[in-house]
Scaffold this active site. Structure first.
Site, PDB file in Angstrom:
ATOM      1  CG  HIS A 157      62.331  15.847  70.040  1.00 35.74           C
ATOM      2  ND1 HIS A 157      62.652  14.816  69.171  1.00 35.74           N
ATOM      3  CD2 HIS A 157      61.238  15.415  70.730  1.00 35.74           C
ATOM      4  CE1 HIS A 157      61.803  13.807  69.337  1.00 35.74           C
ATOM      5  NE2 HIS A 157      60.938  14.150  70.279  1.00 35.74           N
ATOM      6  CG  HIS A 181      59.422  15.714  75.267  1.00 35.71           C
ATOM      7  ND1 HIS A 181      58.178  15.774  74.671  1.00 35.71           N
ATOM      8  CD2 HIS A 181      60.140  14.803  74.552  1.00 35.71           C
ATOM      9  CE1 HIS A 181      58.148  14.933  73.642  1.00 35.71           C
ATOM     10  NE2 HIS A 181      59.326  14.344  73.546  1.00 35.71           N
TER      11      HIS A 181
END
Length: 224
Positions: A166, A168
């Site tokens: 992932h 940010h």
């Protein structure tokens, strides 16, 4: 200088920062369908059913964030866990972080499970990165910021606590009391034999396995 009016107390800011760099051990909250979250009328109602993104540990002790049978991001992608969706296509999904460092702090996640950057196919990474300008610009405009950080914690020692790739997106403003580009002191690189050896070693690894990214590490958590 005292923090600006309305900003969180220093202790709370520290706790929020640490939550992104230290695994949690609490059980995930009860999950509902994504559609039910999107119908929440207030922030308090949404928070009551929203699973926290920095914590993937299941209450039973199985499937913790190191890559067992439970993955909060897989559940979100499948529609089995709630989240505030900002963007979605065939490859990736962008959601608001459930414990944001700043307003608008968001995550881009691939819909398929890959525990690290090394195990994520280049085509998937390309799809994620190609959306960063679009999503970053939209988030900045909505939050009235003019800058954002792109952050990837890759590996446990780098602060990764959910082993599902992932990215940010963290909107930044002048008085957000987060880090600056010069938070830590840095020294100029040394033009010595040690540095030359480092360059040679990296080039050797690249030339010997240009397509096998996972070979560059021996500690990549296993997927499921």
């Amino acid at each position: 200088m005292p923090p600006p009016s309305g900003s969180p107390a220093p202790e709370r800011r520290l706790a929020v920062l640490l939550s992104h760099f230290r695994p949690c051990r609490e059980a995930p909250r009860a999950t509902t369908r994504l559609a039910s979250v999107e119908r929440h009328g207030t922030a308090a109602e949404a928070e009551a059913g929203l699973a926290a993104s920095p914590c993937a540990a299941a209450g039973s002790g199985e499937g913790e964030s190191s890559g067992g049978g439970y993955c909060v991001f897989c559940n979100i992608a499948a529609g089995a866990a709630p989240a505030f969706k900002l963007y979605e296509d065939d490859v990736c999904l962008c959601i608001l972080d459930a414990k944001p460092l700043t307003t608008g702090h968001s995550l881009i996640i691939p819909k398929s499970h890959y525990p690290s950057l090394q195990t994520t196919p280049p085509t998937v990474l390309a799809a994620i990165c190609s959306k960063l300008p679009l999503l970053g610009a939209a988030i900045m405009k909505a939050t009235q910021c003019d800058a954002f950080n792109v952050l990837i914690n890759n590996g446990e020692k780098a602060g990764q606590v959910i082993f599902h790739t992932h990215v940010h997106i963290i909107p930044r403003s002048k008085d957000d009391n987060l880090w600056s580009s010069e938070t830590y002191s840095r020294s100029p690189i040394s033009h010595d034999q040690e540095t030359k050896n480092l360059v040679s070693s990296i080039k050797e690894v690249l030339s010997s396995s240009p397509e096998d990214y996972s070979a560059a590490t021996s500690s990549t958590p296993k997927g499921f």
